[in-house]
Scaffold this active site. Sequence first.
Site, short mmCIF file in Angstrom:
data_model
loop_
_atom_site.label_atom_id
_atom_site.label_comp_id
_atom_site.label_asym_id
_atom_site.label_seq_id
_atom_site.Cartn_x
_atom_site.Cartn_y
_atom_site.Cartn_z
CG ASP A 40 21.11 27.00 56.92
OD1 ASP A 40 20.66 28.13 57.18
OD2 ASP A 40 22.30 26.68 57.13
CG ASP A 66 14.01 29.02 62.87
OD1 ASP A 66 14.70 28.35 63.67
OD2 ASP A 66 13.83 30.25 62.99
CB ALA A 89 21.39 24.66 62.61
CB SER A 92 28.69 30.13 64.99
OG SER A 92 28.92 31.04 63.92
CB THR A 136 32.58 25.01 70.29
OG1 THR A 136 33.69 25.80 70.66
CG2 THR A 136 31.45 25.33 71.27
CG ASP A 137 37.93 24.62 71.60
OD1 ASP A 137 37.11 25.49 71.25
OD2 ASP A 137 39.15 24.72 71.38
P1 NAD Z 1 28.01 29.59 60.85
O1 NAD Z 1 27.53 30.72 61.70
O2 NAD Z 1 28.93 29.88 59.72
O3 NAD Z 1 26.75 28.82 60.22
C1 NAD Z 1 25.64 28.50 60.98
C2 NAD Z 1 24.55 28.01 60.02
O4 NAD Z 1 23.41 27.65 60.83
C3 NAD Z 1 24.07 29.10 59.04
O5 NAD Z 1 23.92 28.52 57.76
C4 NAD Z 1 22.73 29.52 59.60
O6 NAD Z 1 21.82 29.98 58.61
C5 NAD Z 1 22.24 28.24 60.26
N1 NAD Z 1 21.30 28.50 61.36
C6 NAD Z 1 21.48 29.30 62.44
N2 NAD Z 1 20.38 29.28 63.22
C7 NAD Z 1 19.49 28.43 62.61
C8 NAD Z 1 18.17 28.01 62.94
N3 NAD Z 1 17.53 28.47 64.00
N4 NAD Z 1 17.57 27.13 62.10
C9 NAD Z 1 18.20 26.67 61.00
N5 NAD Z 1 19.44 27.06 60.63
C10 NAD Z 1 20.07 27.93 61.44
O7 NAD Z 1 28.63 28.54 61.85
P2 NAD Z 1 29.86 27.53 61.65
O8 NAD Z 1 31.10 28.24 61.98
O9 NAD Z 1 29.70 26.86 60.35
O10 NAD Z 1 29.58 26.50 62.83
C11 NAD Z 1 28.76 25.36 62.62
C12 NAD Z 1 28.65 24.58 63.91
O11 NAD Z 1 29.95 24.17 64.34
C13 NAD Z 1 28.06 25.37 65.07
O12 NAD Z 1 27.23 24.52 65.81
C14 NAD Z 1 29.27 25.81 65.88
O13 NAD Z 1 28.93 25.95 67.25
C15 NAD Z 1 30.19 24.62 65.66
N6 NAD Z 1 31.63 24.92 65.76
C16 NAD Z 1 32.17 25.95 65.04
C17 NAD Z 1 33.54 26.19 65.11
C18 NAD Z 1 34.19 27.28 64.30
O14 NAD Z 1 35.38 27.56 64.50
N7 NAD Z 1 33.49 27.92 63.36
C19 NAD Z 1 34.35 25.38 65.92
C20 NAD Z 1 33.76 24.34 66.65
C21 NAD Z 1 32.40 24.11 66.54
#
Ligand code: NAD
Length: 353
Positions: A40, A66, A89, A92, A136-137
């Site tokens: 992360d 990254d 990652a 979002s 995601t949906d």
């Molecule tokens: P979040 O934004 O809370 O967390 C994202 C994490 O990714 C963070 O820790 C961030 O530091 C890390 N990150 C971002 N860019 C990065 C990079 N370039 N290199 C390394 N790390 C990086 O997101 P979330 O809500 O936990 O979602 C996680 C995953 O699940 C995402 O892929 C999102 O599309 C998917 N998702 C989320 C939801 C939801 O409701 N939150 C629903 C379906 C799918």
Amino acid sequence: MSSQDSRKRIAVTGGAGFIGSNLLLHLVPRYPGYLFVNIDCLTYAGNMGNLTTIETAENYRFEKVDICEFEALRACFDKYEIDSLIHLAAESHVDRSITGPAAFISSNIGGTFNLLELARERTANGRPFRFHHVSTDEVFGSLGKTGYFTEQSAYRPNSPYSASKASADHLVRAYHKTYGLEVVTTNCSNNYGPYQFPEKLIPLMIRNAISGKPLPVYGDGKQIRDWLYVQDHCKALDLVFHEGKAGETYNIGGHNEIENIEIVTSLCRILDEILGGEPRKKLITFVKDRPGHDRRYAIDPTYIKEQLGWEPKHTFDEGLRKTVQWYLDNEAWMESCTSGEYQKYYETMYANR
Ligand code: NAD
Ligand code: TYD
């Protein structure tokens, strides 16, 4: 890593974010025989403070990398001889993707491409590599009043966020079809629960309602999302990672279709019950709608239920009450998110490791 160490080595990207933290808190104690490497780069959404209960676990490591930086990523994969990946990652937040789409293109598309290339590289001499892509949906766009998203639904993303995730999904599919990479993709509905950054609907409304601030509902508030408690999502991810069929996609959802205004009203009611005081409903303020705002999302989870036996355990009412209580019990966590205080945690804990 010693060549004597024959453990399964799983990279979890985005493990310091909302779903990633909940997933690692679920997986690390459950699978002592695996090594989990949390990769992360700690954007504003990554919070190492979420992971304090596992940070010294023997089967857990953290690497601040990254996913847009290919060489750093390769060094990390080589160091731990990574043989599988759960890829979370991403940037979002839809609202951020509207004001600044560039980071969504580089992390969600470019970062996924880097990971796919690394996975392809690692399979070059016949070694297996399992790639679980978490999506995601929202890639399916907006539904009308009826119908559900299934694994066969057409991709019709409407926001820069969902378009970037859709692009990543297509790349993942292409690496399976073209190179035979062992991939599984999951498309999940809206999650809620502990550790969600207070820019998303539920934690934002809880935070504002606690401090007597306006509760900004976009448009008429009748947009529908299909809510899933994050720990139910994590159990589904565990199952698909282990048992999902290569090349398949699985939709994950809890049959909890609720209008935004109903959620905000319920949150006010629950907080009134717990904290007393003036009814918080009066804080609801209708504001200008989000551009391109999808009207309705709803998942048909039949396939994952039939194939893998997954079903959510939490009703929405239970999950929402647990979530409100968690944010009340962790007000310092929530405040540190907005002050940026949590970003100092990494410096303090990891700078000299
Ligand atoms: P979040 O934004 O809370 O967390 C994202 C994490 O990714 C963070 O820790 C961030 O530091 C890390 N990150 C971002 N860019 C990065 C990079 N370039 N290199 C390394 N790390 C990086 O997101 P979330 O809500 O936990 O979602 C996680 C995953 O699940 C995402 O892929 C999102 O599309 C998917 N998702 C989320 C939801 C939801 O409701 N939150 C629903 C379906 C799918
Ligand atoms: P959000 O949590 O941003 O998730 P997503 O857009 O990925 O579904 O928003 C959930 C719903 O809540 C969405 O319809 C937009 C709406 N919303 C508001 O009405 N007000 C807000 O302040 C936020 C953040 C979201």
